[in-house]
Design an enzyme around this catalytic site. Structure first.
Site, short mmCIF file in Angstrom:
data_model
loop_
_atom_site.label_atom_id
_atom_site.label_comp_id
_atom_site.label_asym_id
_atom_site.label_seq_id
_atom_site.Cartn_x
_atom_site.Cartn_y
_atom_site.Cartn_z
N HIS A 1 4.41 56.37 72.44
CA HIS A 1 4.86 56.18 71.06
C HIS A 1 6.57 56.42 71.14
CE1 HIS A 1 5.48 58.46 67.24
NE2 HIS A 1 4.11 58.00 66.97
N GLU B 1 -2.65 57.22 67.08
CA GLU B 1 -3.61 56.06 66.66
C GLU B 1 -4.99 55.88 67.43
OE1 GLU B 1 -1.39 52.37 66.50
OE2 GLU B 1 -0.32 52.74 64.80
#
Length: 371
Positions: free
Chosen positions: A256, A311
């Site tokens: 991330h 996600e």
């Protein structure tokens, strides 16, 4: 003064709404860990917290939910406009158009500063808009909102016409809470910039929706979904992941830009899916794939400290509840409406128009050039 491309690291405002702490893996909403809210609170309770700064009492929550239920019904004018929009229109363009139409109606919804009535109206209505146009595009009759269901359960009901499974409601509610707010991201900043001019709420929300529509911001986790679909079952996970890593390919849903350790949003969704794994095979598969991937990443990419991100679990949630991929970003938007409107209320409370500078790098006229 040196310019900063994309304003990265530049502080544009002070906020009491959320702390996004990427170094330590924390996400805080007004003094509460977002992952704990996702595990133990409802969507409406968390929205109340972001809008008003405290969790509601039961009596206040009941009154608050009644306002949401009252705001779910499509106005006749908007319904007529939605009927005119081509069924092949992308859902984010439909939402942008719908919000613009709503902003031309009741003056209380287009006034500055934005009102409590207006933010509830927009937020409560968005799932109805999505479900109405989704069913219409499939040749199905729209489903009227269910007055006895909470916000997230009602959204699933309007999409399918069936009372949703409790496990699906629980995990989607958690995802919606975790997606509500995430600091000064592109769509939130876009909305605050527009509102800072003392423009109306609908104009600011259209700007936010426009930013969310871009694939660099609100893009659906389709690559993660594709990976999970290709794996298909737990016994195939290790071989598939080893092949990806051995061939130098990236594992979708890991790493991330902001979080340099565990993504707290992924942590919360993992915990819920672990608890509910016996009720849905996709929950069980997602948890297994994450564990296997983390073990293999430690071997193939030592020292990189790559962790699962939200996600990955968002894709697992959407796959489990069988949400069509083209509704992913719109559903994310239905959740983020709470964060956007909270920021717009905050912007209005201490408003100053945004006016950053730029550095000119073009040609100068001859008369202004240094000799």
């Amino acid at each position: 003064m040196a310019s900063v491309t994309g304003l990265e690291g530049v502080i544009a405002a002070e906020t009491e709404l959320s702390l996004v702490d990427g170094q330590n893996g924390n996400l805080v909403y007004r003094g509460y860990e977002a992952k704990e809210l996702a595990l133990h609170k409802s969507f409406e309770e968390t929205a109340y917290l972001l809008w008003y700064g405290s969790l509601p009492s039961q009596e206040t929550l009941n009154e608050f939910k009644a306002q949401w239920v009252a705001g779910r019904t499509l106005p006749a004018t908007l319904e007529s406009v939605l009927d005119l929009l081509p069924n092949e229109s992308d859902m984010m363009s439909i939402l942008r158009t719908a919000i613009s139409v709503l902003g031309t109606g009741d003056n209380t919804q287009s006034a500055w500063p934005p009102s409590d009535k207006a933010i509830i109206a927009y937020t409560a209505l968005l799932p109805t808009i999505i479900a109405y146009k989704y069913r219409q595009s499939r040749g199905l009759s729209p489903i009227a909102p269910h007055t006895d269901l909470d916000h997230v359960a009602n959204y699933l009901y309007m999409l399918t016409g069936e009372i949703p499974q409790p496990s699906h409601v629980k995990v989607l509610t958690a995802y919606f809470i975790l997606a509500m707010e995430h600091g000064m991201n592109a769509s939130t900043f876009a909305g605050r910039v527009v509102l800072s001019t003392q423009s109306d709420l609908a104009s600011a929300l259209c700007a936010s929706i426009g930013a969310m529509k871009g694939p660099l911001h609100g893009g659906a986790p389709s690559e993660v979904l594709h990976m999970l679909d290709e794996i298909g079952s737990k016994d195939r996970a290790e071989e598939y992941l080893r092949n990806q890593l051995a061939s130098g390919k990236r594992l979708m849903g890991f790493g991330h830009r902001i979080y340099k350790t565990n993504d707290p949003r992924a942590e919360a969704l993992r915990r819920i899916m672990t608890e509910l794994s016996s009720e849905d095979p996709w929950f069980e598969l997602a948890v297994h794939v994450e564990k296997t991937a983390v073990d293999l990443l430690a071997v193939y990419k030592p020292g990189r400290n790559l962790y699962v991100n939200v996600e990955f679990y968002a894709a697992a949630v959407m796959r489990a509840i069988e949400l069509p991929p083209h509704l992913f970003t719109a559903s994310f938007t239905a959740s983020r409406m709470v964060g956007w409107t909270a920021h717009l209320l905050e912007q209005a409370s201490c408003n100053r128009i945004f006016r950053p500078q730029s550095t000119y790098i073009g040609e100068l006229p001859v008369s202004l050039r240094q000799s």
